[in-house]
Motif scaffolding. Structure first.
Motif, mmCIF file in Angstrom:
data_model
loop_
_atom_site.group_PDB
_atom_site.id
_atom_site.type_symbol
_atom_site.label_atom_id
_atom_site.label_comp_id
_atom_site.label_asym_id
_atom_site.label_seq_id
_atom_site.Cartn_x
_atom_site.Cartn_y
_atom_site.Cartn_z
ATOM 1 N N ALA A 254 -21.381 -3.349 -9.330
ATOM 2 C CA ALA A 254 -21.637 -4.357 -8.325
ATOM 3 C C ALA A 254 -20.438 -4.791 -7.663
ATOM 4 O O ALA A 254 -20.315 -4.883 -6.476
ATOM 5 N N THR B 285 -30.345 2.247 -8.171
ATOM 6 C CA THR B 285 -30.121 1.003 -8.976
ATOM 7 C C THR B 285 -29.467 1.568 -10.266
ATOM 8 O O THR B 285 -28.793 2.595 -10.307
ATOM 9 N N CYS B 286 -29.551 0.954 -11.251
ATOM 10 C CA CYS B 286 -28.745 1.141 -12.451
ATOM 11 C C CYS B 286 -27.486 0.484 -12.821
ATOM 12 O O CYS B 286 -26.836 0.826 -13.851
ATOM 13 N N MET B 287 -27.049 -0.257 -11.729
ATOM 14 C CA MET B 287 -25.860 -1.099 -11.939
ATOM 15 C C MET B 287 -25.834 -2.064 -13.112
ATOM 16 O O MET B 287 -24.831 -2.195 -13.729
ATOM 17 N N VAL B 288 -26.784 -2.724 -13.228
ATOM 18 C CA VAL B 288 -26.795 -3.800 -14.392
ATOM 19 C C VAL B 288 -26.788 -3.278 -15.745
ATOM 20 O O VAL B 288 -25.945 -3.709 -16.607
ATOM 21 N N LYS C 54 -32.415 -6.712 -14.266
ATOM 22 C CA LYS C 54 -32.049 -5.432 -14.083
ATOM 23 C C LYS C 54 -31.933 -4.866 -12.579
ATOM 24 O O LYS C 54 -31.612 -3.775 -12.429
ATOM 25 N N ASP C 55 -32.170 -5.871 -11.753
ATOM 26 C CA ASP C 55 -32.167 -5.554 -10.433
ATOM 27 C C ASP C 55 -30.707 -5.420 -9.835
ATOM 28 O O ASP C 55 -29.942 -6.108 -9.731
ATOM 29 N N SER C 56 -30.488 -4.238 -9.357
ATOM 30 C CA SER C 56 -28.912 -4.122 -8.695
ATOM 31 C C SER C 56 -28.911 -4.664 -7.327
ATOM 32 O O SER C 56 -27.493 -5.070 -7.011
ATOM 33 N N SER C 57 -29.777 -4.878 -6.621
ATOM 34 C CA SER C 57 -29.636 -5.780 -5.353
ATOM 35 C C SER C 57 -29.235 -7.158 -5.775
ATOM 36 O O SER C 57 -28.239 -7.794 -5.075
ATOM 37 N N ALA D 163 -27.702 -7.860 -8.577
ATOM 38 C CA ALA D 163 -26.300 -7.815 -9.071
ATOM 39 C C ALA D 163 -25.228 -7.923 -7.982
ATOM 40 O O ALA D 163 -24.046 -8.573 -7.842
#
Length: 329
Positions: free
Chosen positions: A303, A289-292, A17-20, A22
């Motif tokens: 991303a 966050t929340c990209m994934v 779930k980590d946007s970084s 992604a």
């Protein structure tokens, strides 16, 4: 291109779930080199006249656990990297501020940092809604108990939260007749020594606390509504909330498009605004966050949108390095 991401210890990141992560995967998929830097590894050296860091080059994997393969570790002058992406999580303490000072010095020497360090330092994720009060829920920021008490008496049902928290930590719902009201105010304000935020409770939280992402002034067309679990006020995913991706409503888009050009002009390249119902509640800039979750539920690759915008920004601002890429440590 070569992108370096300043992140928390890599083993603490959650690849599911980590946007970084992604973003780094998207960068690699676009053919770019990727390195990771931890904030304690930043340093300035007077002889080299450069801000540098111990950077680890990595190869991203698709694994849900071992998400990267480590490569070469070397000392890099930040001015010689195509882009530095600052993704260090709060707390926004003196060490975080020091990192922004170092990054600003690197910027002066030609480094390109996203988000810009001065903008990170000058932008309170909670208090910044004051600039856009027309969109905000009734809110009071204060440290004296009597000012907070008066707000609770006026609105009857409020949310109290610290100005430097994340993930829902330290957030309380307090009603006018709450028997723990005084104790909660005393604890959050540290007996009047710390300023906090009070906002009128918004019943629309039951339909989700919507995270809306803005990338270089462009609004992502989907948000993630973070819906509180039963018996909980907070929708934060870290507090057990359930994330549901949705297209933006007309009001969501109205708020986001009003903020987008203002924030982008300040060097806030990636922003995550929070909207409950029709009201703006926060403007997050440190590590949105929340990209994934958005990509998993809608197919929209946030991303990849970020990396495309980053490429465009790098090409628009050619590197003006004076160094050769490696500094003697």
């Amino acid at each position: 291109m070569h992108f370096a991401f300043i992140v928390d210890p890599p083993d603490s990141l959650k690849p599911a779930k980590d946007s970084s992560i992604a973003m780094m995967r998207a960068a690699q998929a676009a053919g770019h080199g990727v390195s990771i830097i931890e904030a304690p590894d930043l340093f300035w050296d007077s002889q080299a006249d450069a801000v540098a860091a111990e950077a680890l080059s990595i190869t991203l994997t698709a694994s849900a656990e071992s998400w990267y393969v480590p490569g070469e570790r070397r000392t890099l002058a930040l001015r010689d990297v195509d882009a530095i992406v600052m993704r260090k999580d709060p707390p926004f303490d003196l060490e975080y501020v020091t990192a922004t000072w170092l990054l600003e010095r690197a910027e002066h020497d030609g480094a390109r940092v996203f988000n810009r360090p001065r903008a990170l330092r000058d932008h309170s994720e909670k208090l910044s809604i004051a600039e856009f009060a027309r969109f905000a829920a009734p809110t009071r920021v204060a440290r004296r108990a009597e000012a907070i008490d008066a707000f609770i008496d006026e609105h009857a049902d409020v949310i109290l939260k610290p100005l430097d928290g994340m993930g829902g930590a330290g957030v309380f719902r307090v009603r006018r007749d709450d028997p723990n009201r005084n104790a909660i105010i005393e604890a959050l304000t540290d007996l009047g020594r710390r300023t906090i935020m009070a906002q009128r409770y918004l019943p629309a939280i039951s339909d989700g606390d919507k995270r809306i992402l803005i990338i270089d002034g462009e609004v992502v067309p989907y948000c993630l509504a973070r819906i509180p679990r039963s018996g909980e006020t907070r929708g934060n995913l870290a507090a057990g909330g359930r994330g549901v991706a949705r297209p933006l409503s007309p009001r969501d888009r109205e708020i986001a498009t009003a903020l987008a050009p203002v924030l982008a002009a300040r060097g806030l390249f990636l922003v995550g605004i929070d909207v409950i119902g029709d009201c703006l509640t926060e403007i997050n800039v440190t590590s949105p966050t929340c990209m994934v979750e958005i990509q998993a539920q809608t197919g929209f690759d946030v991303a990849a949108m970020f990396i495309t915008a980053l490429e465009r920004a790098v090409r628009a601002a050619p590197l003006t390095s004076r160094g050769a890429g490696v500094v003697d440590a």
